[in-house]
Design an enzyme around this catalytic site. Structure first.
Site, short mmCIF file in Angstrom:
data_model
loop_
_atom_site.label_atom_id
_atom_site.label_comp_id
_atom_site.label_asym_id
_atom_site.label_seq_id
_atom_site.Cartn_x
_atom_site.Cartn_y
_atom_site.Cartn_z
N ILE A 107 6.79 -1.74 1.24
CA ILE A 107 7.13 -0.32 1.21
C ILE A 107 5.88 0.43 0.75
CG2 ILE A 107 8.54 1.46 0.11
CD1 ILE A 107 10.76 -0.63 -0.17
N GLU A 108 5.36 1.29 1.59
CA GLU A 108 4.09 1.95 1.28
C GLU A 108 4.23 3.47 1.31
OE1 GLU A 108 0.61 0.20 3.10
OE2 GLU A 108 1.77 -1.55 3.72
#
Length: 369
Positions: free
Chosen positions: A130-131
């Protein structure tokens, strides 16, 4: 301590219990030897973590080193069977929007979905990637930490010996507005995969070329993680098996390449304005270099120049066995959990003698001296 958003832990576990009942069944084992569908348990002293984007390149990987493959491409049961035959884990990719996981019931549903898929595919865990931007002490900040902790708890219970990991930027200093609870996340999973590449993402002064993972800057990121109290055994160093090709508009003193302005998050330009290319393409272009491969002592990375058919000069900056070996030595000296790369598909596995030697050298560089 601030409580978790969405009603706290009790409601999460109640929701998850309902979602996991009855127990999710697995599909038929696709391996010729049914025992290969059993999860890999235990851990090795040194982790070599490989991201695989699909296809059959995995057949040519150095399986004598690999401990974990993060399967980011289309599910390939042959990969799972082969990895298990080598004692290596295969973990799935986990991704969701942080805005959606503020509520505990939504987190529980997401975890249940991932668990169902992991069991059906005989996976050994999950790599959470998750960025998104997250503000410190926001609802998303606490929800993200909760997601990692809850995912780890469920996977460890439902798949004995499973592994849960989380991908983090090269530094914990709110890189690209990713202000996560890094120490909390590290405590909540098996380890962090540190994406030590694309480091100078925002360029605030001149749009000039530099390496994607300069040596000293890379090590500064690990110092920052360690200063947070995160154990070195919770950190796996990620290195790039790719580089960037820049079209040079002009050169300044010292033969510094200036490229086109591409504004990024308030900065004058972005590092990734160049074209990202895998190591196999880099080596093919290096054959036509007009400069030869040069070594930048300050950054500890190589580069070269070539002319395109229109006569324009390009600079290519990348990591190679020499630069990766330097970082692998740091991994050993600081006692980090291991090393890995983005990504395993970047090498030339065609079987040509020169390609074989180049690929072999890149794999060998992962072993600390």
């Amino acid at each position: 301590m601030q409580g978790l958003p969405g009603g706290g832990g009790a409601r999460f576990w109640l929701a998850l219990l309902l979602l996991l009942q009855p127990r999710v069944g697995s599909g038929a084992c696709p391996c010729q030897d049914p025992s290969l569908c059993n999860p890999i348990s235990g851990s090795r002293d040194f982790e070599v973590f490989v991201f695989d984007l699909g296809g059959k390149n995995w057949m040519f990987y150095d399986w004598s080193q690999i401990t974990t493959v993060a399967a980011f491409g289309k599910y390939d049961p042959e990969l799972m069977c082969h990895a298990h035959s080598k004692g290596s884990r295969v973990v799935m990719k986990g991704n969701t929007s942080v805005k959606k996981i503020v509520k505990s019931a939504v987190r529980a549903a997401w975890i249940s979905q991932q668990m169902k898929l992991a069991k059906e595919q005989y996976m050994d865990g999950i790599n959470i990637n998750i960025e998104e931007e997250v503000s410190k002490d926001s609802d998303e900040y606490f929800a993200l930490t909760a997601l990692v902790k809850e995912t780890t708890g469920v996977f460890h219970k439902e798949i004995p010996g499973s592994q849960v990991t989380f991908d983090v930027p090269w530094s914990p200093e709110c890189i690209d507005s990713k202000c996560y609870n890094y120490s909390g996340i590290a405590d909540s999973c098996d380890f962090l995969f540190v994406m030590s590449y694309d480091e100078p993402s925002q360029l605030w002064s001149k749009c000039t070329v530099t390496g994607t993972a300069p040596y000293n800057q890379t090590l500064t990121g690990y110092d920052d993680y360690l200063h947070l109290g995160i154990s070195p055994k919770k950190l796996v160093m990620g290195v790039p098996w790719y580089g960037y090709d820049y079209l040079c508009l002009y050169f300044s003193e010292g033969h510094i390449c200036h490229f086109a302005n591409v504004p990024f998050r308030g900065a004058q330009c972005r590092f990734s304005a160049g074209h990202q290319i895998p190591y196999r393409i880099i080596m093919a272009r290096a054959i036509h270099s007009i400069s030869g491969i040069q070594w930048d002592e300050e950054q500890g990375v190589p580069h070269f120049e070539y002319k395109d058919p229109q006569g324009t000069i390009h600079q290519v900056w990348f990591d190679d066995p020499r630069s990766i070996s330097l970082k692998a030595t740091y991994v050993k000296e600081r006692g980090l959990r291991g090393i890995g790369m983005w990504n395993g598909n970047c090498l030339d596995y065609s079987g040509r003698p020169i390609a074989h030697e180049q690929s072999k050298a890149m794999w060998k560089a992962l072993k600390p001296l």
